[in-house]
Design a protein around this motif. Structure first.
Motif, mmCIF file in Angstrom:
data_model
loop_
_atom_site.group_PDB
_atom_site.id
_atom_site.type_symbol
_atom_site.label_atom_id
_atom_site.label_comp_id
_atom_site.label_asym_id
_atom_site.label_seq_id
_atom_site.Cartn_x
_atom_site.Cartn_y
_atom_site.Cartn_z
ATOM 1 N N PRO A 5 0.830 -1.209 0.000
ATOM 2 C CA PRO A 5 0.000 0.000 0.000
ATOM 3 C C PRO A 5 0.867 1.262 0.000
ATOM 4 O O PRO A 5 1.925 1.295 0.618
ATOM 5 N N LEU A 6 0.400 2.246 -0.721
ATOM 6 C CA LEU A 6 1.105 3.529 -0.771
ATOM 7 C C LEU A 6 0.391 4.519 0.137
ATOM 8 O O LEU A 6 -0.823 4.457 0.294
ATOM 9 N N ASP A 7 1.160 5.437 0.689
ATOM 10 C CA ASP A 7 0.543 6.473 1.512
ATOM 11 C C ASP A 7 0.570 7.806 0.758
ATOM 12 O O ASP A 7 1.047 7.889 -0.380
ATOM 13 N N THR A 8 0.063 8.828 1.376
ATOM 14 C CA THR A 8 -0.055 10.145 0.747
ATOM 15 C C THR A 8 1.291 10.681 0.274
ATOM 16 O O THR A 8 1.387 11.274 -0.798
ATOM 17 N N ILE A 9 2.327 10.467 1.059
ATOM 18 C CA ILE A 9 3.666 10.961 0.672
ATOM 19 C C ILE A 9 4.151 10.230 -0.577
ATOM 20 O O ILE A 9 4.724 10.845 -1.471
ATOM 21 N N ASP A 10 3.916 8.916 -0.631
ATOM 22 C CA ASP A 10 4.296 8.162 -1.826
ATOM 23 C C ASP A 10 3.599 8.738 -3.067
ATOM 24 O O ASP A 10 4.222 8.890 -4.113
ATOM 25 N N TYR A 11 2.303 9.036 -2.949
ATOM 26 C CA TYR A 11 1.567 9.607 -4.082
ATOM 27 C C TYR A 11 2.149 10.955 -4.490
ATOM 28 O O TYR A 11 2.267 11.252 -5.674
ATOM 29 N N ARG A 12 2.519 11.753 -3.502
ATOM 30 C CA ARG A 12 3.114 13.064 -3.814
ATOM 31 C C ARG A 12 4.448 12.893 -4.518
ATOM 32 O O ARG A 12 4.767 13.626 -5.453
ATOM 33 N N ILE A 13 5.236 11.928 -4.068
ATOM 34 C CA ILE A 13 6.531 11.661 -4.711
ATOM 35 C C ILE A 13 6.308 11.228 -6.158
ATOM 36 O O ILE A 13 6.955 11.739 -7.076
ATOM 37 N N LEU A 14 5.401 10.289 -6.374
ATOM 38 C CA LEU A 14 5.127 9.803 -7.724
ATOM 39 C C LEU A 14 4.630 10.926 -8.633
ATOM 40 O O LEU A 14 5.076 11.050 -9.776
ATOM 41 N N ALA A 15 3.721 11.740 -8.128
ATOM 42 C CA ALA A 15 3.190 12.849 -8.933
ATOM 43 C C ALA A 15 4.296 13.837 -9.288
ATOM 44 O O ALA A 15 4.399 14.279 -10.439
ATOM 45 N N ALA A 16 5.132 14.174 -8.327
ATOM 46 C CA ALA A 16 6.214 15.134 -8.573
ATOM 47 C C ALA A 16 7.220 14.591 -9.583
ATOM 48 O O ALA A 16 7.648 15.306 -10.490
ATOM 49 N N LEU A 17 7.583 13.317 -9.459
ATOM 50 C CA LEU A 17 8.556 12.737 -10.379
ATOM 51 C C LEU A 17 7.982 12.553 -11.786
ATOM 52 O O LEU A 17 8.724 12.611 -12.760
ATOM 53 N N GLN A 18 6.661 12.356 -11.891
ATOM 54 C CA GLN A 18 6.056 12.281 -13.225
ATOM 55 C C GLN A 18 6.146 13.629 -13.936
ATOM 56 O O GLN A 18 6.267 13.679 -15.152
ATOM 57 N N GLU A 19 6.107 14.681 -13.191
ATOM 58 C CA GLU A 19 6.203 16.017 -13.779
ATOM 59 C C GLU A 19 7.640 16.422 -14.075
ATOM 60 O O GLU A 19 7.913 17.116 -15.039
ATOM 61 N N ASP A 20 8.564 15.976 -13.232
ATOM 62 C CA ASP A 20 9.977 16.325 -13.426
ATOM 63 C C ASP A 20 10.850 15.218 -12.850
ATOM 64 O O ASP A 20 11.195 15.233 -11.669
ATOM 65 N N GLY A 21 11.206 14.258 -13.680
ATOM 66 C CA GLY A 21 12.012 13.130 -13.248
ATOM 67 C C GLY A 21 13.449 13.484 -12.916
ATOM 68 O O GLY A 21 14.165 12.684 -12.331
ATOM 69 N N ARG A 22 13.872 14.698 -13.305
ATOM 70 C CA ARG A 22 15.245 15.134 -13.011
ATOM 71 C C ARG A 22 15.326 15.995 -11.754
ATOM 72 O O ARG A 22 16.389 16.508 -11.413
ATOM 73 N N MET A 23 14.212 16.139 -11.064
ATOM 74 C CA MET A 23 14.183 16.938 -9.844
ATOM 75 C C MET A 23 15.203 16.376 -8.849
ATOM 76 O O MET A 23 15.297 15.163 -8.671
ATOM 77 N N SER A 24 15.953 17.256 -8.226
ATOM 78 C CA SER A 24 16.927 16.790 -7.229
ATOM 79 C C SER A 24 16.190 16.231 -6.020
ATOM 80 O O SER A 24 15.037 16.593 -5.750
ATOM 81 N N ASN A 25 16.855 15.351 -5.302
ATOM 82 C CA ASN A 25 16.250 14.787 -4.101
ATOM 83 C C ASN A 25 15.930 15.883 -3.089
ATOM 84 O O ASN A 25 14.912 15.819 -2.406
ATOM 85 N N LEU A 26 16.778 16.891 -3.018
ATOM 86 C CA LEU A 26 16.546 18.001 -2.088
ATOM 87 C C LEU A 26 15.253 18.735 -2.446
ATOM 88 O O LEU A 26 14.419 19.008 -1.566
ATOM 89 N N ASP A 27 15.062 19.043 -3.737
ATOM 90 C CA ASP A 27 13.837 19.719 -4.177
ATOM 91 C C ASP A 27 12.614 18.831 -3.990
ATOM 92 O O ASP A 27 11.549 19.296 -3.587
ATOM 93 N N LEU A 28 12.766 17.544 -4.293
ATOM 94 C CA LEU A 28 11.656 16.608 -4.134
ATOM 95 C C LEU A 28 11.260 16.505 -2.662
ATOM 96 O O LEU A 28 10.067 16.556 -2.333
ATOM 97 N N ALA A 29 12.240 16.368 -1.797
ATOM 98 C CA ALA A 29 11.958 16.276 -0.363
ATOM 99 C C ALA A 29 11.208 17.503 0.124
ATOM 100 O O ALA A 29 10.225 17.400 0.870
ATOM 101 N N ASP A 30 11.651 18.673 -0.333
ATOM 102 C CA ASP A 30 10.982 19.922 0.045
ATOM 103 C C ASP A 30 9.543 19.944 -0.475
ATOM 104 O O ASP A 30 8.620 20.327 0.244
ATOM 105 N N LYS A 31 9.354 19.501 -1.689
ATOM 106 C CA LYS A 31 8.029 19.538 -2.318
ATOM 107 C C LYS A 31 7.037 18.600 -1.624
ATOM 108 O O LYS A 31 5.851 18.906 -1.531
#
Length: 160
Positions: A5-31
């Motif tokens: 099962p995925l939680d809300t944070i997992d969904y946010r991570i997946l959505a963010a990476l679908q929009e920008d797969g080159r996003m740095s981990n620092l930016d992704l974590a912040d987002k």
């Protein structure tokens, strides 16, 4: 089916990476509202568990001289396993074929093909599609305009 099962944070991570797969981990974590280390662990788990298949660069077909998009309906003489396997194996070798689906309905396969011009499509049909054993008919529809193209999958149904 998801492996876990995925939680809300997992969904946010997946959505963010679908929009920008080159996003740095620092930016992704912040987002997504995490610190970098747990965010990196979650991304790694999403990759390991198969939720993230791979990362790619999406090219603009027109800028690399591939402006012609063709949807091709293929009907086989018989829908027997050997014919299906032969067709699929052959199509997998063709770089012009971006997508191939085994279909229900009035034809057996739907292909999405991209080529530089009509002559290139004609060569593709004559040199490749017509030479596949068991192909009974080929019907082509040329896209006049791309109204919408998405690569991001909708995730709303998973968060419910």
């Amino acid at each position: 089916m998801p492996k876990r099962p995925l939680d809300t944070i997992d969904y946010r991570i997946l959505a963010a990476l679908q929009e920008d797969g080159r996003m740095s981990n620092l930016d992704l974590a912040d987002k997504v509202g995490l610190s970098p280390s747990p965010c990196s662990r979650r991304v790694h788990l999403l990759e390991t568990d198969g939720f993230i298949r791979r990362y790619v660069a999406l090219l603009d077909p027109a800028t690399i001289d591939l402006p012609v998009h063709v949807f091709v309906n293929i009907t086989l003489e018989k829908q027997v396993e050997a014919s299906l396997e032969t067709f699929e194996r052959t199509v997998l070798e063709r770089p012009e074929v971006l997508e191939c689906y085994l279909m229900t309905g009035s034809f057996d396969y739907l292909l999405r093909v991209v080529v530089s011009d009509l002559a290139a499509y004609e060569r593709f049909v004559l040199d490749h599609l017509t030479r596949i054993p068991g192909v009974a008919s080929i019907k082509s529809s040329f896209a006049l305009k791309q109204v919408q193209y998405r690569t991001a999958l909708p995730l709303g149904h998973l968060a419910e």
